[in-house]
Design an enzyme around this catalytic site. Structure first.
Site, PDB file in Angstrom:
ATOM      1  N   HIS A 152      -1.613 -11.672   1.872  1.00 33.00           N
ATOM      2  CA  HIS A 152      -2.616 -11.689   0.806  1.00 33.00           C
ATOM      3  C   HIS A 152      -2.787 -13.100   0.241  1.00 33.00           C
ATOM      4  CE1 HIS A 152      -2.175  -7.092  -0.029  1.00 33.00           C
ATOM      5  NE2 HIS A 152      -3.019  -7.356   0.952  1.00 33.00           N
ATOM      6  N   TYR A 191       6.812  -3.815  -2.430  1.00 31.55           N
ATOM      7  CA  TYR A 191       5.472  -3.480  -1.926  1.00 31.55           C
ATOM      8  C   TYR A 191       4.697  -2.684  -2.990  1.00 31.55           C
ATOM      9  CZ  TYR A 191       2.316  -1.691   1.799  1.00 31.55           C
ATOM     10  OH  TYR A 191       1.255  -1.362   2.597  1.00 31.55           O
ATOM     11  N   ASP A 219      -1.432   2.022   4.445  1.00 35.58           N
ATOM     12  CA  ASP A 219      -0.634   1.150   3.563  1.00 35.58           C
ATOM     13  C   ASP A 219       0.351   1.938   2.690  1.00 35.58           C
ATOM     14  OD1 ASP A 219      -1.340  -1.516   4.102  1.00 35.58           O
ATOM     15  OD2 ASP A 219      -3.215  -1.309   3.007  1.00 35.58           O
TER      16      ASP A 219
HETATM   17 FE1  FEO Z   1      -4.403  -3.138   2.782  1.00 38.09          FE
HETATM   18 FE2  FEO Z   1      -1.882  -3.528   4.985  1.00 38.09          FE
HETATM   19  O1  FEO Z   1      -3.638  -3.735   4.355  1.00 38.09           O
END
Ligand code: FEO
Length: 403
Positions: A24, A193, A165
């Site tokens: 990201h 996460y 995800d």
């Molecule tokens: Fe929202 Fe693992 O991508």
């Protein structure tokens, strides 16, 4: 690593990315790498659920070839457009020319803009099913978990949830199942996460999990698109429900930066006071601590204190991205306080308190500020401040109570 049979005729055909260290756009550190999981269901019809980052297209195709010729794929399911999962779509679609591409109603715009496939897409809404032969794939949209297009695929007869995800972890491993890895490693990555990606959508998580269960979806196994597969999914489902409720541990995280050491002395004294009350505390100097790890630690703790020297009538710029993350990630139910030293004029503490309020935290009734270098009496006041904060933290109810 070769294909892995997840359950009969269902194979992991994804890729492990051992090298990646950020995600990201450098906002999320992946110290343990990650994996891009894709699953091939080999029934009368062949379905590939999700693909991989484009750099790993060849690996995916090699794993598919161990099972069937890619030309035989009937469906490519795109649970989510984000390119870590769909980046190789153009190449995979070219290798599977007769495959129908299946996605949620919000996905086609992104797919066409990224890949310009020149191929019709089949959109599916919640409850839609694909008959594969002996097996049925059922789709459930999960908008905003974490993108508007996100959906999950459920293999009804096997009770296997291909959750994309959701329930993932950024974790590269030679193992494919959570139960084959030390639980503290898997859960450490799972909570990081959740804190960094899913926390802003906690209210949706709380609603969506029971909603999915009411639809008769009670998975025996959950196979996400990152990290390892949960053979005993109740562990991670319970953790998600707990995290979504804002539950946190009775401990404090002290985040700070210092210009000439005075705020650091304060931070240590505040910690001494907190610990003296029997509350564990973690002292993190922001510029030398990883941003994603900071978010995980704050997420797990009921209390957070932020300290800074004053510069240009505000906090040190090193703290700014952290405060932005705290505002954006919308953690629930934290008790928070600010502290800091200044020379000629203050300002940092006010700026920090404004950001903490914006993040939805409940502000402790006071802060700690001092001018120039703390002397013994100043440090004693910081210790008392820490003690009072710890007492309030013990009384503070984590969760939804702060908003
Ligand atoms: Fe929202 Fe693992 O991508």
């Amino acid at each position: 690593m070769n294909k892995v049979e997840v359950t009969k005729d269902v194979y992991w055909v994804g890729a492990v990315d051992w090298d990646v260290r950020s995600f990201h756009g450098f906002t999320y550190s992946t110290h343990r790498g990650t994996s891009y999981n894709a699953y091939l269901i080999a029934d009368e019809k062949i379905a590939l659920v999700d693909t991989v980052h484009e750099a790993f297209a060849d690996e995916l195709l090699a794993r598919v070839r161990e099972i069937v010729a890619p030309e035989r794929i009937d469906y490519i399911v795109v649970n989510h457009v984000e390119i870590d999962h769909s980046g190789s779509l153009r190449e995979i679609a070219a290798a599977a020319p007769r495959a129908e591409i299946v996605c949620s109603p919000r996905a086609p715009e992104g797919i066409q803009r990224y890949f310009r496939l020149g191929r019709e897409l089949r959109t599916v809404k919640t409850g839609a099913e694909l008959k594969l032969g002996r097996r049925t794939l059922r789709f459930v949209e999960i908008p905003m978990l974490h993108w508007p297009d996100s959906m999950v695929s459920y293999l009804v007869e096997d009770r296997l949830l291909l959750s994309n995800d959701a329930f993932g972890q950024h974790l590269a491993s030679s193992q494919r199942f959570a139960e084959d890895i030390a639980p503290e490693i898997v859960m450490d990555e799972a909570v990081k996460y959740y804190a960094n990606i899913l926390a802003p959508f906690s209210n949706l998580v709380k609603r969506k999990i029971p909603e999915i269960v009411e639809m008769g979806i009670q998975p025996k196994m959950i196979a996400p698109s990152h990290g390892v597969i949960w053979k005993n999914p109740q562990t991670i489902v319970d953790a998600y429900l707990r995290w979504a409720s804002g539950a946190a541990e009775e401990r404090a995280v002290i985040l700070y930066d210092t210009m000439w050491g005075s705020t650091q002395l304060m931070a240590r004294a505040v910690m001494e006071g907190i610990v003296a009350e029997g509350v564990p505390a973690l002292l993190l100097r922001v510029p030398v601590t990883d941003r994603g790890d900071i978010m995980k630690e704050v997420f797990l703790a009921k209390g957070v204190l932020v300290g800074s020297s004053t510069i240009n009538n505000g906090m040190l710029p090193t703290l700014a991205p952290i405060m932005e993350d705290l505002v954006g990630l919308k953690f629930k139910g934290k008790l928070a306080a600010a502290f800091g030293s200044f020379g000629w004029g203050g300002g940092a503490v006010t700026e920090i308190e404004t950001a903490l309020k914006k993040a939805g935290f409940r502000l402790f009734g006071s802060n700690a500020q001092l001018k120039w270098r703390p002397d013994e009496a100043d440090l004693a006041r910081c210790v008392s401040f820490g003690r009072e904060f710890a007492k309030a933290l013990k009384e503070h109810k984590a969760g939804d109570s702060t908003q």
